[in-house]
Scaffold this active site. Structure first.
Site, mmCIF file in Angstrom:
data_model
loop_
_atom_site.group_PDB
_atom_site.id
_atom_site.type_symbol
_atom_site.label_atom_id
_atom_site.label_comp_id
_atom_site.label_asym_id
_atom_site.label_seq_id
_atom_site.Cartn_x
_atom_site.Cartn_y
_atom_site.Cartn_z
ATOM 1 N N LYS A 113 68.354 11.084 91.665
ATOM 2 C CA LYS A 113 68.547 9.161 92.175
ATOM 3 C C LYS A 113 69.798 8.715 92.125
ATOM 4 C CE LYS A 113 63.575 8.618 91.686
ATOM 5 N NZ LYS A 113 62.161 7.886 90.612
ATOM 6 N N LYS A 200 57.774 15.912 97.873
ATOM 7 C CA LYS A 200 55.891 15.547 97.807
ATOM 8 C C LYS A 200 56.098 14.023 98.249
ATOM 9 C CE LYS A 200 56.777 13.018 93.724
ATOM 10 N NZ LYS A 200 56.433 12.472 91.752
ATOM 11 N N LYS A 203 55.193 7.440 97.682
ATOM 12 C CA LYS A 203 54.666 5.997 97.437
ATOM 13 C C LYS A 203 55.518 5.426 98.026
ATOM 14 C CE LYS A 203 53.278 5.125 93.344
ATOM 15 N NZ LYS A 203 55.053 4.921 91.953
HETATM 16 N N1 AQP Z 1 52.802 13.810 95.561
HETATM 17 C C1 AQP Z 1 51.740 13.763 94.600
HETATM 18 N N2 AQP Z 1 51.009 14.983 94.159
HETATM 19 C C2 AQP Z 1 50.504 14.817 93.269
HETATM 20 N N3 AQP Z 1 50.769 14.082 91.774
HETATM 21 C C3 AQP Z 1 51.332 12.806 92.222
HETATM 22 N N4 AQP Z 1 51.584 11.812 91.453
HETATM 23 C C4 AQP Z 1 52.783 11.033 91.676
HETATM 24 N N5 AQP Z 1 53.719 11.842 93.189
HETATM 25 C C5 AQP Z 1 52.136 12.622 93.363
HETATM 26 C C6 AQP Z 1 51.282 12.037 90.575
HETATM 27 O O1 AQP Z 1 51.146 10.483 90.557
HETATM 28 C C7 AQP Z 1 51.414 9.799 88.586
HETATM 29 C C8 AQP Z 1 52.060 8.764 88.526
HETATM 30 O O2 AQP Z 1 52.908 8.609 89.567
HETATM 31 P P1 AQP Z 1 54.371 7.828 89.708
HETATM 32 O O3 AQP Z 1 53.602 6.417 90.798
HETATM 33 O O4 AQP Z 1 54.505 6.698 88.051
HETATM 34 O O5 AQP Z 1 55.761 8.084 89.785
HETATM 35 P P2 AQP Z 1 56.107 9.107 90.439
HETATM 36 O O6 AQP Z 1 55.351 10.817 90.229
HETATM 37 O O7 AQP Z 1 57.429 8.925 90.779
HETATM 38 O O8 AQP Z 1 55.772 8.720 92.297
HETATM 39 P P3 AQP Z 1 55.900 8.460 93.408
HETATM 40 O O9 AQP Z 1 54.440 7.563 94.286
HETATM 41 O O10 AQP Z 1 56.556 9.562 94.111
HETATM 42 O O11 AQP Z 1 55.989 7.299 92.692
HETATM 43 P P4 AQP Z 1 57.987 6.586 93.351
HETATM 44 O O12 AQP Z 1 57.723 6.303 94.716
HETATM 45 O O13 AQP Z 1 58.392 5.221 92.611
HETATM 46 O O14 AQP Z 1 58.887 8.231 92.857
HETATM 47 C C9 AQP Z 1 52.089 11.033 87.868
HETATM 48 O O15 AQP Z 1 50.951 11.504 87.255
HETATM 49 C C10 AQP Z 1 52.811 11.943 89.398
HETATM 50 O O16 AQP Z 1 52.202 13.758 88.676
#
Ligand code: AQP
Length: 337
Positions: A113, A200, A203
């Site tokens: 990042k 992946k 959000k």
């Molecule tokens: N694409 C995904 N597929 C399966 N599981 C996912 N998780 C997130 N994206 C996917 C799971 O959701 C939980 C919470 O994740 P988080 O929001 O704390 O952080 P993250 O994994 O970094 O999710 P994002 O959406 O990608 O967030 P940003 O955009 O802020 O970086 C975790 O259990 C994760 O595995």
């Protein structure tokens, strides 16, 4: 038999996506009977990179309501907002002072990042929180002595740090933390970006067509699925390496229908991508319609506030007890309690 405790949270960097639902929330809901679930809205993690006040507030509100709309039961699970339990930040500081810069700079997530930010603005503009948030994550976990923490592959390093910190603190000051185990859910699928299935679904992605938010208008969702990137073969087969787009759609279908992948492949044998997208749309829209109906009912009621107050109260009691122990053992308490 006493239930084992499990803890997890979702960051408020955007709206909850279908990826968060399939990879995390769906499992939390199904594990509520087997485990003592603690699920928090990670709003302190949500400010690690800059976010506007209104967006943040909207994300927090959407997320807390969605937790319940997706099926978390306040009678079974402890659901709370991270910043309402001040011990998270207090412990994070104590742990920060027992962590080294090297340990944090080694984190792949930080490297990935920060590289982007560095190339845009230079190192001076990399937010400190991006470096130190794994310590906050360790505090989130260690406060509650959970037996398990569910983790995606990208978070494994952070759990390792949590375990190291627990052991380090115990050795240095006396037994205060238990070391959590990683938990890999039986059904754990990674959902990919609809426009670039090598990444992946996230959000915080810039292109809204890349992800499906649980609160998206269902007609928009149909369009997003229709425009999802596939390939030109027109053969429906699960092959994430060579056919990531098609495989992603199959994964979504399999996870939501709760049908094994080989059965899903049989179901779509000989059919074309139009049919695949149509059927995936149907299951996603059915899910979103259910969630959004419940969400809209909850929005207009006081129930969510009450549940969150109760959740924070319960979490605070546990966190306070743990923090008192930490303050005593580290010598931070002027008077031993
Ligand atoms: N694409 C995904 N597929 C399966 N599981 C996912 N998780 C997130 N994206 C996917 C799971 O959701 C939980 C919470 O994740 P988080 O929001 O704390 O952080 P993250 O994994 O970094 O999710 P994002 O959406 O990608 O967030 P940003 O955009 O802020 O970086 C975790 O259990 C994760 O595995």
């Amino acid at each position: 038999m006493e239930k084992k405790r499990m803890l997890s949270g979702i960051t408020t960097t955007g709206q909850m996506t279908l990826g968060n639902y399939i990879g995390a929330m769906k499992n939390f809901v199904s594990m509520q009977d087997e485990f003592e679930m603690f699920v928090f809205v990670a709003n302190l993690h949500g400010i690690t990179t800059p976010i506007g006040k209104e967006d943040l507030r909207r994300n927090i509100k959407n997320m807390v309501t969605l937790y319940f709309a997706c099926g978390l039961d306040p009678k079974k699970s402890t659901v709370f907002v991270q910043s309402e339990v001040l011990e998270h930040t207090l412990l994070a500081w104590v742990l920060t002072c027992n962590t080294t810069l090297g340990e944090l700079q080694r984190m792949t997530q930080f490297k990935d990042k920060s590289v982007k930010m560095k190339s845009e603005n230079g190192t001076e503009f990399i937010p400190t929180g991006l470096l130190t948030y794994p310590v906050l994550m360790a505090a989130d976990i260690l406060l509650y002595d959970p037996a398990f923490v569910p983790v995606g592959k990208d978070q494994k390093q952070h759990i390792e740090l949590t375990r190291n910190l627990a052991e380090r603190m115990n050795n240095k000051f006396g037994e205060m933390f238990s070391t959590p185990e990683e938990f890999t859910p039986k059904v754990g699928s990674k959902i990919m970006d609809l426009q670039d299935p090598s990444k992946k679904m996230s959000k915080s992605a810039e292109n809204p067509k890349s992800f499906i938010a649980l609160l998206d208008d269902v007609n928009e969702v149909k369009k997003k699925i229709k425009s999802a990137v596939t390939d030109s073969e027109n053969i429906i087969k699960y092959d994430p390496e060579n056919k990531p787009g098609v495989s992603n759609l199959l994964t979504i279908y399999s996870a939501l229908k709760e049908v094994e992948m080989n059965e899903v492949e049989k179901h779509f044998e000989g059919k074309d991508y139009g049919v695949l997208k149509e059927e995936v749309s149907e299951v996603v829209v059915a899910l979103l319609t259910d969630i959004q109906t419940r969400y809209n009912q909850l929005l207009g009621s006081d129930e969510v506030d009450n549940w969150l107050n109760e959740g924070a109260e319960k979490a605070r009691k546990i966190a306070r007890k743990k923090m008192t122990k930490v303050l005593n053992l580290t010598g931070l308490n002027y008077k031993r309690k």
